[in-house]
Design a protein around this motif. Structure first.
Motif, PDB file in Angstrom:
ATOM      1  N   HIS A 281       0.830  -1.208   0.000  1.00 12.62           N
ATOM      2  CA  HIS A 281       0.000   0.000   0.000  1.00 12.62           C
ATOM      3  C   HIS A 281       0.865   1.259   0.000  1.00 12.62           C
ATOM      4  CE1 HIS A 281      -1.882   3.333   2.275  1.00 12.62           C
ATOM      5  NE2 HIS A 281      -2.839   3.122   1.389  1.00 12.62           N
ATOM      6  N   SER A 282       1.971   1.203   0.726  1.00 15.36           N
ATOM      7  CA  SER A 282       2.868   2.362   0.745  1.00 15.36           C
ATOM      8  C   SER A 282       3.408   2.647  -0.655  1.00 15.36           C
ATOM      9  CB  SER A 282       4.013   2.103   1.723  1.00 15.36           C
ATOM     10  OG  SER A 282       4.901   3.188   1.763  1.00 15.36           O
ATOM     11  N   ARG A 283       3.734   1.600  -1.397  1.00 17.24           N
ATOM     12  CA  ARG A 283       4.214   1.782  -2.769  1.00 17.24           C
ATOM     13  C   ARG A 283       3.113   2.353  -3.652  1.00 17.24           C
ATOM     14  NH1 ARG A 283       6.724  -3.576  -4.998  1.00 17.24           N
ATOM     15  NH2 ARG A 283       7.137  -2.143  -6.729  1.00 17.24           N
ATOM     16  N   LEU A 284       1.894   1.812  -3.477  1.00 20.66           N
ATOM     17  CA  LEU A 284       0.765   2.294  -4.282  1.00 20.66           C
ATOM     18  C   LEU A 284       0.482   3.761  -3.986  1.00 20.66           C
ATOM     19  CD1 LEU A 284      -1.572   1.653  -6.225  1.00 20.66           C
ATOM     20  CD2 LEU A 284      -2.919   0.950  -4.239  1.00 20.66           C
ATOM     21  N   LYS A 285       0.564   4.134  -2.728  1.00 25.38           N
ATOM     22  CA  LYS A 285       0.305   5.518  -2.335  1.00 25.38           C
ATOM     23  C   LYS A 285       1.335   6.458  -2.945  1.00 25.38           C
ATOM     24  CE  LYS A 285      -0.506   8.286   1.828  1.00 25.38           C
ATOM     25  NZ  LYS A 285      -0.530   8.259   3.322  1.00 25.38           N
ATOM     26  N   GLN A 286       2.591   6.002  -3.002  1.00 20.33           N
ATOM     27  CA  GLN A 286       3.645   6.843  -3.575  1.00 20.33           C
ATOM     28  C   GLN A 286       3.446   7.005  -5.078  1.00 20.33           C
ATOM     29  OE1 GLN A 286       7.506   5.941  -2.118  1.00 20.33           O
ATOM     30  NE2 GLN A 286       8.587   6.951  -3.801  1.00 20.33           N
ATOM     31  N   ILE A 287       3.009   5.931  -5.730  1.00 23.98           N
ATOM     32  CA  ILE A 287       2.787   6.005  -7.186  1.00 23.98           C
ATOM     33  C   ILE A 287       1.630   6.941  -7.510  1.00 23.98           C
ATOM     34  CG2 ILE A 287       2.059   4.663  -9.194  1.00 23.98           C
ATOM     35  CD1 ILE A 287       3.589   2.279  -7.968  1.00 23.98           C
ATOM     36  N   THR A 288       0.524   6.802  -6.747  1.00 22.45           N
ATOM     37  CA  THR A 288      -0.663   7.613  -7.034  1.00 22.45           C
ATOM     38  C   THR A 288      -0.481   9.071  -6.647  1.00 22.45           C
ATOM     39  OG1 THR A 288      -1.580   6.959  -4.886  1.00 22.45           O
ATOM     40  CG2 THR A 288      -2.252   5.679  -6.811  1.00 22.45           C
ATOM     41  N   ALA A 289       0.561   9.377  -5.885  1.00 25.69           N
ATOM     42  CA  ALA A 289       0.814  10.780  -5.544  1.00 25.69           C
ATOM     43  C   ALA A 289       1.158  11.593  -6.787  1.00 25.69           C
ATOM     44  CB  ALA A 289       1.940  10.864  -4.522  1.00 25.69           C
TER      45      ALA A 289
ATOM     46  N   MET B 260      22.852   1.041  17.353  1.00 24.57           N
ATOM     47  CA  MET B 260      22.015   2.232  17.217  1.00 24.57           C
ATOM     48  C   MET B 260      20.742   1.972  16.422  1.00 24.57           C
ATOM     49  SD  MET B 260      24.662   5.419  16.779  1.00 24.57           S
ATOM     50  CE  MET B 260      25.557   4.708  15.401  1.00 24.57           C
ATOM     51  N   PHE B 261      20.628   0.783  15.788  1.00 26.41           N
ATOM     52  CA  PHE B 261      19.461   0.477  14.964  1.00 26.41           C
ATOM     53  C   PHE B 261      18.797  -0.790  15.483  1.00 26.41           C
ATOM     54  CE2 PHE B 261      22.706   2.435  12.172  1.00 26.41           C
ATOM     55  CZ  PHE B 261      22.070   3.651  11.973  1.00 26.41           C
ATOM     56  N   SER B 262      17.468  -0.750  15.586  1.00 29.88           N
ATOM     57  CA  SER B 262      16.726  -1.913  16.083  1.00 29.88           C
ATOM     58  C   SER B 262      16.135  -2.752  14.974  1.00 29.88           C
ATOM     59  CB  SER B 262      15.596  -1.449  17.012  1.00 29.88           C
ATOM     60  OG  SER B 262      14.703  -0.592  16.326  1.00 29.88           O
ATOM     61  N   GLY B 263      16.215  -2.281  13.733  1.00 33.04           N
ATOM     62  CA  GLY B 263      15.665  -3.037  12.616  1.00 33.04           C
ATOM     63  C   GLY B 263      15.653  -2.164  11.385  1.00 33.04           C
ATOM     64  N   ALA B 264      14.918  -2.621  10.391  1.00 34.65           N
ATOM     65  CA  ALA B 264      14.812  -1.871   9.143  1.00 34.65           C
ATOM     66  C   ALA B 264      13.393  -2.006   8.622  1.00 34.65           C
ATOM     67  CB  ALA B 264      15.824  -2.391   8.117  1.00 34.65           C
ATOM     68  N   THR B 265      13.056  -1.151   7.653  1.00 37.58           N
ATOM     69  CA  THR B 265      11.739  -1.227   7.018  1.00 37.58           C
ATOM     70  C   THR B 265      11.894  -0.907   5.540  1.00 37.58           C
ATOM     71  OG1 THR B 265       9.437  -0.514   7.167  1.00 37.58           O
ATOM     72  CG2 THR B 265      11.118   1.184   7.426  1.00 37.58           C
ATOM     73  N   ILE B 266      10.937  -1.354   4.750  1.00 35.29           N
ATOM     74  CA  ILE B 266      10.949  -1.114   3.304  1.00 35.29           C
ATOM     75  C   ILE B 266      10.000   0.035   3.000  1.00 35.29           C
ATOM     76  CG2 ILE B 266      10.506  -2.113   1.034  1.00 35.29           C
ATOM     77  CD1 ILE B 266      11.096  -4.846   2.266  1.00 35.29           C
ATOM     78  N   LEU B 267      10.504   1.038   2.306  1.00 29.89           N
ATOM     79  CA  LEU B 267       9.701   2.207   1.965  1.00 29.89           C
ATOM     80  C   LEU B 267       8.909   1.962   0.684  1.00 29.89           C
ATOM     81  CD1 LEU B 267      12.312   5.010   2.759  1.00 29.89           C
ATOM     82  CD2 LEU B 267      10.523   4.083   4.236  1.00 29.89           C
ATOM     83  N   GLY B 268       8.055   2.917   0.350  1.00 32.73           N
ATOM     84  CA  GLY B 268       7.185   2.751  -0.804  1.00 32.73           C
ATOM     85  C   GLY B 268       7.924   2.626  -2.116  1.00 32.73           C
ATOM     86  N   ASP B 269       9.111   3.239  -2.233  1.00 38.55           N
ATOM     87  CA  ASP B 269       9.872   3.148  -3.481  1.00 38.55           C
ATOM     88  C   ASP B 269      10.780   1.927  -3.523  1.00 38.55           C
ATOM     89  OD1 ASP B 269      11.725   3.836  -1.601  1.00 38.55           O
ATOM     90  OD2 ASP B 269      12.387   5.694  -2.563  1.00 38.55           O
ATOM     91  N   GLY B 270      10.661   1.045  -2.515  1.00 39.80           N
ATOM     92  CA  GLY B 270      11.471  -0.165  -2.482  1.00 39.80           C
ATOM     93  C   GLY B 270      12.785  -0.028  -1.763  1.00 39.80           C
ATOM     94  N   SER B 271      13.161   1.198  -1.394  1.00 34.81           N
ATOM     95  CA  SER B 271      14.420   1.396  -0.669  1.00 34.81           C
ATOM     96  C   SER B 271      14.247   1.024   0.801  1.00 34.81           C
ATOM     97  CB  SER B 271      14.891   2.848  -0.800  1.00 34.81           C
ATOM     98  OG  SER B 271      13.938   3.718  -0.221  1.00 34.81           O
ATOM     99  N   VAL B 272      15.362   0.923   1.511  1.00 31.76           N
ATOM    100  CA  VAL B 272      15.358   0.488   2.911  1.00 31.76           C
ATOM    101  C   VAL B 272      15.675   1.676   3.809  1.00 31.76           C
ATOM    102  CG1 VAL B 272      16.489  -0.992   4.613  1.00 31.76           C
ATOM    103  CG2 VAL B 272      16.004  -1.869   2.326  1.00 31.76           C
TER     104      VAL B 272
END
Length: 713
Positions: free
Chosen positions: A348-356, A677-689
């Motif tokens: 959904h995050s990717r879709l939201k970025q595309i439709t922006a 200093m980092f507890s994890g990672a997440t994938i953003l709407g454009d596929g980057s981390v």
């Protein structure tokens, strides 16, 4: 879809029964004459024995048979429920667990030793009549009537019953029920075969025969009801008094309904099957099913039924069991569902970025609808994963009971906030840290009885275990009213271990944190409970892995309190997406207090760690560009994210605040395990981390860096 393994289902149900048996026994220790608790313990044992035999756990059934006999004697008033007998029954419960979970590793000699000590405790607690013969005979053999039962008038009852069609398929044996009726006194049984169809229409797995029994007995009506205790949800049952004396009690009415278990452990009872006189009797239709009032806590003894209706919740230690409308689902399926919801959030995050980039209102409307549905699905899934922490707190009653006996101290466990909900994964990982904290409170904190009395305290020490919500976190506290932490001894041991410079002035907060250092211990001697310097470092490491923090408070002579601050869930969090240089990072929104702008004057005032004046308060800030060695030029108008960490407010300087972000947490690889200093990672709407900042570790790293700069300067 594969059907559930009945053996595994039995193990799950037995686990619940054993937990409820443990709670009942612990309650019985405080109220040894409570008939409801005694009956509850007996029924739990009876269910474990019967279900164990039904599913091939003969060693479980044989061992439990003897323990059940002991409680049958207590139930009949022939043996007192002494503290020693309760302690041995708890030890027997542990042996049952071993026989069920790891039968190949269960020591049979240990079980025999427990039964031997149990027999001695029964003999010592016998009221008037020797109990050894009854224990040898077991519950299947008629035990001699107590004085109260002997004085009771003999009455005649008409018992009409019809089992559910699937009774035979689920392991119930009606002939064994008839056996139990005959054990109550003189019984004549006839069968009703009017509902048996022609042979060509007959399903051999269906139980289609009904029975009418005339029972003459000195036992009360409750004894007849208990024969059918575990079948009442789906069977038809009427108990009527034939004689006038029984009728005066109002016994002619159908047995009142009350949900209990839906399958029988009587099917695995002892004794040979009885032969019923078969004669077609067309007695009136019984009508709606009826069930007696029961104080049995605990789930249905039938593993097949338990897959559809999980265990009932015990109320007030031994309240009436109440059927639940929930279903039992394997934990791994919930984890898979959560993973799929996480992927949906990323998509959904990717879709939201595309439709922006589009101006089509229909497309935007669909995206908004998908966002709403995804959010609702996420909330529902998170709700399924949330569990009341009382399911964890209940385990520690036995721990405190054993510690009290081992240490020779009077210790009470007081819990509150059991209804507080937390992610099941967090609850599972909290068990070991809380065990260490409670052991330390009992061993190091609570004083011996004589010292407490001399200090003007109650003889019994108290360990308080509480949970409560605090915003997007849960606070769990382990407190005691003991002697408190010995500040001088902690500093002396810290100096010996090189953790503190000799004679250094250290605040209480800094000093008390040292008890979580690896290998740190103030114990003067090693015991089976403490002294080796392991345990508290495990607590710290586990809580940090859960993205939590620890706070310690102590007052000399009054007690100590350790508070764990934990996130509600480990799967999906709300975050604040920020940019530092060319990199993007996520700050957990639960830690964010506010955002302010870093003015050019504040920026140029000094380098390194500086202070901001926030409404009259000096707030230190950390430049993330320096922490991450960013080489690009800073933005002209940097922002400061004020976060709460370790009981203080700290600012994190970033180049840009992008906005809020639904963050699906992904674990870091082994190569990055040492990056604290980092507890994890997440994938953003454009596929980057984007990396997720561990705020407490980041603040601690900044403080350590400043200390090094001061020492070097």
């Amino acid at each position: 879809m594969t059907s559930p393994d009945p053996i595994e289902t039995f193990r799950q149900e037995a686990q619940e029964l054993l937990e409820q048996l443990e709670h009942t026994l612990l309650d019985l220790g405080h109220r040894p004459t409570d008939a409801d608790l005694i009956d509850a313990a007996f029924r739990a044992l009876h269910t474990i024995k019967g279900s164990g035999a039904m599913f091939g756990f003969e060693r479980v059934a044989g061992f439990t048979h003897h323990v059940e006999t002991a409680f049958d004697l207590i139930r009949k008033g022939r043996v007192r429920a002494t503290a020693e007998l309760i302690a041995l029954t708890l030890a027997a419960k542990d042996q049952m667990r071993r026989l069920i979970e790891t039968p190949a590793e269960a020591d049979e000699a240990a079980g025999d030793a427990i039964l031997g000590r149990l027999q001695a405790a029964i003999d010592a607690a016998t009221v008037g009549v020797p109990a050894a013969a009854a224990v040898a005979a077991g519950p299947a053999a008629p035990a001699p009537a107590s004085a109260t039962a002997a004085a009771r008038a003999v009455r005649t009852w008409r018992v009409r019953f019809r089992l559910p069609k699937n009774a035979m398929a689920t392991g119930s044996n009606p002939l064994l029920l008839i056996d139990e009726l005959r054990e109550l006194g003189e019984a004549t049984v006839i069968a009703d075969t009017t509902k048996i169809p022609p042979l060509e229409d007959l399903d051999p797995t269906d139980c289609l025969v009904g029975w009418e029994a005339t029972v003459t007995t000195a036992h009360p009506r409750d004894a007849i009801e208990q024969v059918f205790l575990f079948l009442l949800d789906d069977m038809e049952l009427i108990i009527e008094a034939v004689d006038a004396q029984g009728a005066e009690e109002g016994a002619a009415a159908p047995t009142p309904a009350s949900p209990s278990s839906s399958s029988s452990s009587n099917s695995a009872g002892q004794g040979s099957p009885a032969t019923a006189a078969i004669a077609p009797v067309n007695w009136a239709e019984v009508g709606t099913k009826a069930a007696p009032k029961s104080s049995a806590p605990g789930p249905s003894p039938s593993p097949a039924a338990a897959a559809a209706e999980p265990a009932a919740q015990a109320q007030k230690g031994a309240a009436t069991a109440k059927a639940s409308g929930s279903v039992r689902v394997p934990a791994e399926r919930l984890d898979e569902l959560m993973d799929q919801v996480g992927e949906l959030v990323i998509a959904h995050s990717r879709l939201k970025q595309i439709t922006a980039q589009t101006h089509d209102p229909q497309v935007k409307s669909v995206v908004e609808e998908i966002e709403r549905l995804a959010r609702e699905l996420q909330d529902t899934t998170m709700g399924v994963r949330m569990m009341p922490i009382g399911s964890l707190f209940g385990r520690f009653r036995r721990l405190v009971y054993d510690l009290s006996r081992d240490l020779g101290k009077d210790i009470e466990l007081i819990t509150s906030g059991e209804e507080t909900e937390l992610d099941k994964t967090v609850i599972e990982r909290l068990a070991d840290p809380l065990v260490h904290l409670i052991r330390n409170a009992a061993d190091h904190g609570i004083e011996p009885r004589e010292r407490r009395i001399d200090a003007g305290k109650p003889a019994a020490g108290r360990v308080m275990l509480t949970a409560r919500h605090a915003g997007a976190a849960v606070l769990i506290s382990v407190a005691d009213d003991g002697r408190g932490l010995d500040r001088e001894r902690i500093q002396a041991r810290a100096e010996e271990n090189g953790l503190v410079a000799p004679g250094a002035k250290v605040t209480d907060e800094e000093l008390f944190k040292l008890i979580f250092a690896a290998g740190f211990s103030t114990a003067r001697e090693v015991t089976n409970l403490s002294g080796r310097g392991v345990g508290m470092d495990v607590v710290k490491r586990t809580i940090e892995e859960l993205r939590g923090s620890i706070e310690v408070r102590s007052t000399a002579g009054r007690g100590s309190e350790v508070t764990l601050r934990l996130p509600l869930t480990l799967a999906i969090i709300d975050g604040l997406l920020v940019r530092v240089g060319n990199g993007r990072y996520v700050i957990p929104l639960g830690a964010v207090e506010e955002c302010v702008e870093l003015t050019p004057e504040d920026d140029l005032r000094s380098t390194g760690r500086c202070f901001l004046n926030i409404r009259g308060d000096l707030v230190p800030f950390i430049r993330l560009r320096e922490q991450f060695a960013t080489r690009t030029p800073p933005d002209p108008y940097q922002k400061v994210i004020i976060v709460s960490a370790e009981g203080m407010h700290v600012g994190l300087v970033v180049d840009q605040v992008i906005g809020d972000h639904q963050t699906v947490i992904k674990s870091l690889s082994r190569l990055h395990a040492e990056v604290e200093m980092f507890s994890g990672a997440t994938i953003l709407g454009d596929g980057s981390v984007a990396l997720i900042l561990d705020v407490p570790q980041l603040v601690a790293h900044g403080q350590a860096q400043e200390e090094r700069l001061k020492a070097a300067g």
